[in-house]
Design an enzyme around this catalytic site. Structure first.
Site, mmCIF file in Angstrom:
data_model
loop_
_atom_site.group_PDB
_atom_site.id
_atom_site.type_symbol
_atom_site.label_atom_id
_atom_site.label_comp_id
_atom_site.label_asym_id
_atom_site.label_seq_id
_atom_site.Cartn_x
_atom_site.Cartn_y
_atom_site.Cartn_z
ATOM 1 N N ASP A 1 53.055 21.694 82.356
ATOM 2 C CA ASP A 1 52.218 21.537 81.169
ATOM 3 C C ASP A 1 51.782 22.923 80.688
ATOM 4 O O ASP A 1 52.052 23.925 81.338
ATOM 5 C CB ASP A 1 50.988 20.661 81.457
ATOM 6 N N ASP B 1 48.866 25.652 80.072
ATOM 7 C CA ASP B 1 47.543 25.946 80.603
ATOM 8 C C ASP B 1 46.512 25.737 79.493
ATOM 9 O O ASP B 1 46.853 25.534 78.317
ATOM 10 C CB ASP B 1 47.499 27.379 81.148
#
Length: 294
Positions: free
Chosen positions: A212, A214
């Site tokens: 993903d 940050d």
């Protein structure tokens, strides 16, 4: 390490990578280390005629946090098991817009922001200063890039990994700071792992799997745990394919690594033989025995 030491590939599997398909002659064995308890037993096996030793970094079932992993025991146990090269796989967050979830990055640099871990095998009684200017093995990296081309996996060549302590993720201000430093991905496990592998004179390469963005990213708050887990599992499948394709390429090394990994301690140990602590020297028998005996 003998110049003609047969390659034995160690695989450190991170989140979601707890085993490897296609292994034969599999046997889980306990490897004792004077540095404490490794994360788990080691899985000894064969893949396409190559000896392989697999270690789940967090232990099977993921009972260990990044901060509670005994990194010294892990690297020492792999060296005692005969491992000569390590392929490290770990989940990371992205600090770049173009490194989307699902992307793999072949890390070549680190910034170590961890603070609660033992970071060296050496210390009082036997001091050594090992160069980690180039912390990963370019030879292993080249084989991984070739394997990525073969399997059709997007593997971005080069990237800086910001290693944070955890267990919490970074604040938004920290995330923006790391981006300003030019970091590409962020994780919690590759340090001091890479430093210790260099001290143990092992080749080391790191494949970072982006799960993903940050928290710097404006869409970060909309990412759900379910989405992250979905990407993680997909990444794990690709990582296994990548490692399986890379391992046969490591068969042909007939001498010590030309990048110098297997001789990293040649000029690193500073303490004179007569001043070395015999207790510490005894603990260093696996990771530094070659250099200490020379």
């Amino acid at each position: 390490m003998a110049e003609s030491a047969r390659p034995v590939v160690g695989i450190i599997g991170g989140s979601g990578v707890y085993d490897l398909d296609g292994l034969t002659d599999k046997e889980w064995r306990t490897v004792e280390s004077p540095w404490g308890q490794p994360s788990d037993q080691l899985l000894f096996a064969t893949l396409d005629g190559m000896p392989v030793v697999f270690l789940p970094r967090h232990g099977r079932g993921h009972p260990l946090s990044p901060s509670s992993i005994n990194y010294r025991a892990n690297i020492d146990a792999l060296k005692r098991a005969g491992v000569t090269e390590i392929l490290s796989v770990s989940a990371v967050g992205s600090l770049r817009e173009d490194l989307e979830p699902g992307t793999f990055v072949l890390v070549d640099q680190f910034i170590d922001r961890t603070f609660a871990r033992e970071k060296s095998f050496f210390g009082q009684g036997c001091v050594a200063h090992v160069s980690v200017a180039h912390p990963v093995c370019g030879r292993l990296g080249g084989h991984l890039l070739d394997a990525a081309t073969e399997t059709g996996i997007r593997l971005v060549e080069g990237g800086t990994y910001l290693a944070m302590e955890g267990l919490q993720f970074s604040t938004k201000a920290e995330s923006k700071l790391y981006r300003s430093w030019g970091c590409d991905v962020i994780g919690m496990t590759n340090m001091p792992e890479a430093k210790l592998a260099r001290e143990a004179e092992l080749c080391y390469a790191s494949v970072a799997m982006v799960t993903d963005f940050d928290c710097w990213h404006p869409d970060h708050d909309h990412v759900t745990v379910e989405q992250v887990v979905k990407v993680l599992l997909s990444n794990a499948d690709k990582a296994r394919s990548l490692v399986k394709a890379a391992i046969p390429r490591l068969k042909d090394r007939e001498a010590a690594c030309e990048k110098g990994c297997h001789h990293a301690l040649d000029h690193a140990i500073i303490t004179a033989p007569e001043s070395r602590d015999p207790t510490l020297v005894a603990k260093l028998d696996a990771v530094a025995g070659r250099a200490l005996r020379s």
